[in-house]
Design a protein around this motif. Structure first.
Motif, mmCIF file in Angstrom:
data_model
loop_
_atom_site.group_PDB
_atom_site.id
_atom_site.type_symbol
_atom_site.label_atom_id
_atom_site.label_comp_id
_atom_site.label_asym_id
_atom_site.label_seq_id
_atom_site.Cartn_x
_atom_site.Cartn_y
_atom_site.Cartn_z
ATOM 1 N N LEU A 38 0.846 -1.182 0.000
ATOM 2 C CA LEU A 38 0.000 0.000 0.000
ATOM 3 C C LEU A 38 0.887 1.239 0.000
ATOM 4 N N LEU A 39 0.599 2.167 -0.920
ATOM 5 C CA LEU A 39 1.287 3.468 -0.904
ATOM 6 C C LEU A 39 0.352 4.471 -0.235
ATOM 7 N N GLN A 40 0.110 5.639 -0.806
ATOM 8 C CA GLN A 40 -0.751 6.625 -0.138
ATOM 9 C C GLN A 40 -2.213 6.360 -0.447
ATOM 10 N N GLY A 41 -3.045 6.480 0.574
ATOM 11 C CA GLY A 41 -4.476 6.304 0.436
ATOM 12 C C GLY A 41 -5.214 7.606 0.617
ATOM 13 N N PRO A 42 -6.533 7.575 0.643
ATOM 14 C CA PRO A 42 -7.317 8.785 0.913
ATOM 15 C C PRO A 42 -7.085 9.238 2.351
ATOM 16 N N ASN A 43 -7.280 10.524 2.614
ATOM 17 C CA ASN A 43 -7.120 11.033 3.967
ATOM 18 C C ASN A 43 -8.050 10.269 4.910
ATOM 19 N N PHE A 179 -18.957 14.165 3.688
ATOM 20 C CA PHE A 179 -18.127 15.358 3.527
ATOM 21 C C PHE A 179 -17.602 15.832 4.877
ATOM 22 N N ARG A 180 -18.463 15.795 5.891
ATOM 23 C CA ARG A 180 -18.041 16.240 7.213
ATOM 24 C C ARG A 180 -16.892 15.386 7.739
ATOM 25 N N LYS A 181 -16.997 14.074 7.561
ATOM 26 C CA LYS A 181 -15.950 13.190 8.042
ATOM 27 C C LYS A 181 -14.685 13.345 7.214
ATOM 28 N N MET A 182 -14.839 13.546 5.904
ATOM 29 C CA MET A 182 -13.668 13.777 5.074
ATOM 30 C C MET A 182 -12.936 15.032 5.521
ATOM 31 N N ALA A 183 -13.684 16.096 5.837
ATOM 32 C CA ALA A 183 -13.067 17.340 6.294
ATOM 33 C C ALA A 183 -12.312 17.126 7.598
ATOM 34 N N ALA A 184 -12.906 16.367 8.522
ATOM 35 C CA ALA A 184 -12.239 16.102 9.792
ATOM 36 C C ALA A 184 -10.965 15.285 9.589
ATOM 37 N N TYR A 185 -11.053 14.232 8.760
ATOM 38 C CA TYR A 185 -9.862 13.435 8.486
ATOM 39 C C TYR A 185 -8.785 14.269 7.801
ATOM 40 N N SER A 186 -9.182 15.134 6.891
ATOM 41 C CA SER A 186 -8.214 15.971 6.182
ATOM 42 C C SER A 186 -7.516 16.924 7.144
ATOM 43 N N PHE A 187 -8.271 17.449 8.109
ATOM 44 C CA PHE A 187 -7.664 18.345 9.097
ATOM 45 C C PHE A 187 -6.565 17.627 9.868
ATOM 46 N N TRP A 188 -6.868 16.407 10.352
ATOM 47 C CA TRP A 188 -5.879 15.693 11.134
ATOM 48 C C TRP A 188 -4.724 15.200 10.268
ATOM 49 N N TYR A 189 -5.013 14.865 9.024
ATOM 50 C CA TYR A 189 -3.932 14.475 8.110
ATOM 51 C C TYR A 189 -2.990 15.648 7.882
ATOM 52 N N HIS A 212 -0.446 28.806 5.646
ATOM 53 C CA HIS A 212 -1.149 29.452 4.536
ATOM 54 C C HIS A 212 -2.240 28.538 3.989
ATOM 55 N N GLU A 213 -1.934 27.254 3.826
ATOM 56 C CA GLU A 213 -2.925 26.310 3.316
ATOM 57 C C GLU A 213 -4.084 26.159 4.289
ATOM 58 N N VAL A 214 -3.772 26.146 5.584
ATOM 59 C CA VAL A 214 -4.829 26.083 6.592
ATOM 60 C C VAL A 214 -5.758 27.279 6.460
#
Length: 464
Positions: A38-43, A179-189, A212-214
């Motif tokens: 496994l390489l990189q997966g979704p956040n 979408f809400r869970k994706m946003a939360a996972y992306s924040f922690w990633y 800046h990205e944040v």
């Protein structure tokens, strides 16, 4: 997750009638391999949960982590951390494949540099290469294909004549709060990526780890509310029963590799200019051109100035519209045709019987399915969608590449308990902080400040 996607190896006798059908896309396809990389997966934890399923089936699984975000969600098992410069990745990968006797590589998306190198190495060594992607059919599906996704999909070179007629797929399961869970996972990633910069000094993410990205993602949340207020009259006009005759342009994310690698343009701005020039020169005088901003690009870009300048230069002022957050299916129901580079929005448009022209390299841009002429001619005679051809393609697409699941919200694969009982008096300070933080994040954008919209946004956040 359906039983076929998470169960063990199939030992049942093969039914000769069903064996003539293409394989149903499922996680079982990966589980047929013995040693998997496994390489990189979704956040988020999807690849960790996938590894757990594969291990339960008797597979041997190795994971390569490239940054601190990968470490956040994949923390145990056979993990190898690649901390060297990217120029050494190919030799590192070849040694890893040989040392672990890998017979399948699994990734999310094929456009990241280390994944592009991996697919080339896998092909040269005869190793299976499986790629996940967000669902071609949305919502409630994810994509899994062997060899590549999007423009690299094995569906691309397949002619319509070679696609068998299949029955309609079963009604899919629905997923809530994706979408809400994706946003939360992306924040922690993202937070993990920022925290792991010293451990991975050479890693470069496609969206840079930094404050800046944040700020841009915080600004996106604020702008969503502002646009909802500012564009209400425009939405009403476009969705009214007496709406103008308009064509819709689906913009893609500003750094989308599908634009840079699989289209004639390097920037979205170039595509906008090309499209407006063609529309101004060849479209019927009473028609309107509507540019729809990509929702994931809200905080990063604003093409208002570019669109206005092009409309003025090509003599189309008053006929070009720019909108951010209108309901896409509602717009599709009313437009005369969709212009895209290679977005999967084109598949949504075909579902709604909207003629589509795809101007880039695109797996569904096939004769009989999408418009095959020039953009100049499309404005005057976009034709009609052959729904029999579309249904035939869609049913095949769902069978061979779509899994009824979610990377973020499938409780059968990603059971994540939710915290409850956060009382109103505890939420209010957070809402105040969030509301004024969103306002502050937008101050450096250079856009005019709409005080009426701001008041309405703050009121909705504090009271809603």
């Amino acid at each position: 997750m359906p039983a076929s996607a998470v169960g063990g190896r199939d030992t049942k006798p093969v039914d000769m009638a069903s064996s003539r059908l293409p394989d149903q896309a499922s996680l079982d396809q990966i589980g047929r391999h013995d040693r998997i990389l496994l390489l990189q997966g979704p956040n988020g934890p999807f690849f960790f949960r996938l590894a757990s399923l594969l291990l339960a089936k008797g597979c041997r699984v190795t994971k390569v982590n490239f940054n601190g975000g990968d470490d956040v969600f994949y923390r145990s098992g056979d993990i190898i951390r690649f901390t060297q410069p990217m120029v050494l990745w190919e030799s590192f990968l070849r040694n890893l494949l040989a040392g672990r006797c890998i017979d399948a590589i699994v990734v999310f998306g094929t456009s990241r540099r280390h994944h592009r190198i991996a697919v080339r190495v896998a092909e040269s060594l005869g190793i299976a290469f499986w790629a996940f992607e967000e669902g071609y059919v949305r919502p409630d599906y994810i994509t899994l294909e062997r060899g590549g996704v999007n423009a690299d999909s094995p569906l691309g070179p397949l002619a319509m004549e070679g696609i068998p007629k299949l029955g309609n797929p079963a009604k899919p399961r629905k997923f809530q709060h994706s979408f809400r869970k994706m946003a939360a996972y992306s924040f922690w990633y993202f937070a993990g990526g920022m925290g792991g910069v010293r451990r991975y000094p050479h890693y470069r993410h496609h969206k840079p780890f930094g404050v800046h990205e944040v700020g841009q993602w915080v600004r996106a949340a604020y702008r969503k509310q502002v646009y909802r207020w500012q564009e209400r009259e425009l939405r009403e006009r476009l969705l009214a029963s007496d709406h103008p005759h308009f064509f819709l342009v689906a913009l893609q994310v500003y750094n989308d590799s599908q634009i840079r690698v699989h289209s004639p343009w390097r920037r979205i701005e170039d595509f906008i200019e090309w499209t407006i020039h063609s529309f101004a020169e060849h479209a019927p005088a009473e028609s309107v051109l509507v540019f729809k901003h990509h929702p994931m690009d809200r905080g990063h870009t604003d093409y208002a100035a570019t669109i206005e300048a092009c409309a003025t230069r090509f003599g189309a002022s008053g006929r070009i519209v720019y909108i951010h957050d209108a309901h896409l299916p509602s717009l599709l129901h009313r437009c005369m045709g969709l212009v895209t580079v290679n977005s999967t929005t084109g598949l949504q448009a075909l579902f709604h019987r909207v003629p589509v022209i795809a101007l880039g390299r695109c797996f569904y841009a096939k004769p009989g399915l999408t418009y095959q002429g020039s953009l100049d001619a499309f404005w005057n005679d976009p034709g009609a969608v052959n729904m029999k051809t579309y249904v035939r393609f869609r049913n095949y697409l769902v069978r061979v590449s779509q899994i009824n699941s979610s990377f973020y919200a499938d409780d059968m694969l990603l059971a994540m308990p939710e915290r409850r009982g956060w009382n109103w008096h505890r939420r209010m300070p957070a809402r105040l902080l969030c509301a004024f933080g969103l306002l502050a994040a937008d101050t450096y954008s250079g856009r005019p400040w709409d005080i009426v919209a701001t008041v309405n946004v703050l009121a909705a956040m504090l009271v809603g």
